[in-house]
Design a protein around this motif. Structure first.
Motif, short mmCIF file in Angstrom:
data_model
loop_
_atom_site.label_atom_id
_atom_site.label_comp_id
_atom_site.label_asym_id
_atom_site.label_seq_id
_atom_site.Cartn_x
_atom_site.Cartn_y
_atom_site.Cartn_z
N LYS A 57 -6.93 8.92 0.23
CA LYS A 57 -5.48 8.94 1.03
C LYS A 57 -5.70 8.88 2.29
CE LYS A 57 -2.40 10.87 -2.47
NZ LYS A 57 -1.31 11.85 -2.93
N SER A 96 0.82 -1.34 0.07
CA SER A 96 -0.03 -0.07 -0.16
C SER A 96 1.04 1.12 -0.11
CB SER A 96 -0.88 0.02 1.20
OG SER A 96 -0.23 -0.06 2.52
N ASP A 97 2.32 1.01 -0.20
CA ASP A 97 2.99 2.22 -0.21
C ASP A 97 2.59 3.29 -1.48
OD1 ASP A 97 4.71 1.68 2.01
OD2 ASP A 97 6.10 0.94 0.62
N TRP A 98 2.37 2.86 -2.46
CA TRP A 98 1.90 3.62 -3.65
C TRP A 98 0.56 4.44 -3.20
CZ3 TRP A 98 -3.11 3.79 -5.40
CH2 TRP A 98 -3.92 2.77 -5.02
N THR A 99 -0.21 4.36 -2.27
CA THR A 99 -1.29 5.03 -1.86
C THR A 99 -0.81 6.51 -1.52
OG1 THR A 99 -1.49 4.17 0.21
CG2 THR A 99 -2.74 3.09 -1.39
N ALA A 124 1.99 8.21 -2.19
CA ALA A 124 2.97 8.80 -2.90
C ALA A 124 2.12 10.10 -3.50
CB ALA A 124 3.42 7.99 -4.09
N SER A 136 0.11 9.59 -6.85
CA SER A 136 -1.01 8.58 -6.25
C SER A 136 -2.28 9.11 -6.97
CB SER A 136 -1.30 8.34 -5.09
OG SER A 136 -2.40 7.68 -4.90
#
Length: 94
Positions: free
Chosen positions: A65, A50-53, A55, A58
């Motif tokens: 977010k 879930s790191d991408w959420t 960024a 995103s």
């Protein structure tokens, strides 16, 4: 009762049939440590996935977010829970 060691059936010892409180406590500690390691691995995988959420680029709207940030905080806080390692993982936002 019996156990199988190297393909040979062996009777359980009296100690195995009737463990002491100390043995039960030691076994619980061992089980909790194994479960703790398994849960940490699962939690770390969920955080990484879930790191991408979070960024800057995103595609998520700000309110989403925030939902994901709350979810990630709940994941990070799991090991400090009084129930650790017998915890329920938070539900991933939809």
């Amino acid at each position: 009762m019996k156990k199988i060691i190297d393909g040979i059936e062996i009777d359980l010892t009296e100690e195995e049939l009737n463990p002491t409180d100390e043995q039960l406590a030691a076994e619980k500690i061992e089980q909790d440590a194994a479960l703790s390691n398994e849960h940490r691995s699962t939690r770390n995988g969920l955080l990484a996935a879930s790191d991408w959420t979070q960024a800057n680029d995103s595609p998520l709207a700000n309110d989403k977010k925030v939902e994901w940030a709350s979810y990630r905080t709940a994941l990070r806080n799991l090991p400090s829970s009084s129930d650790w390692p017998d915890v329920t993982f938070p539900t991933e936002p939809s």
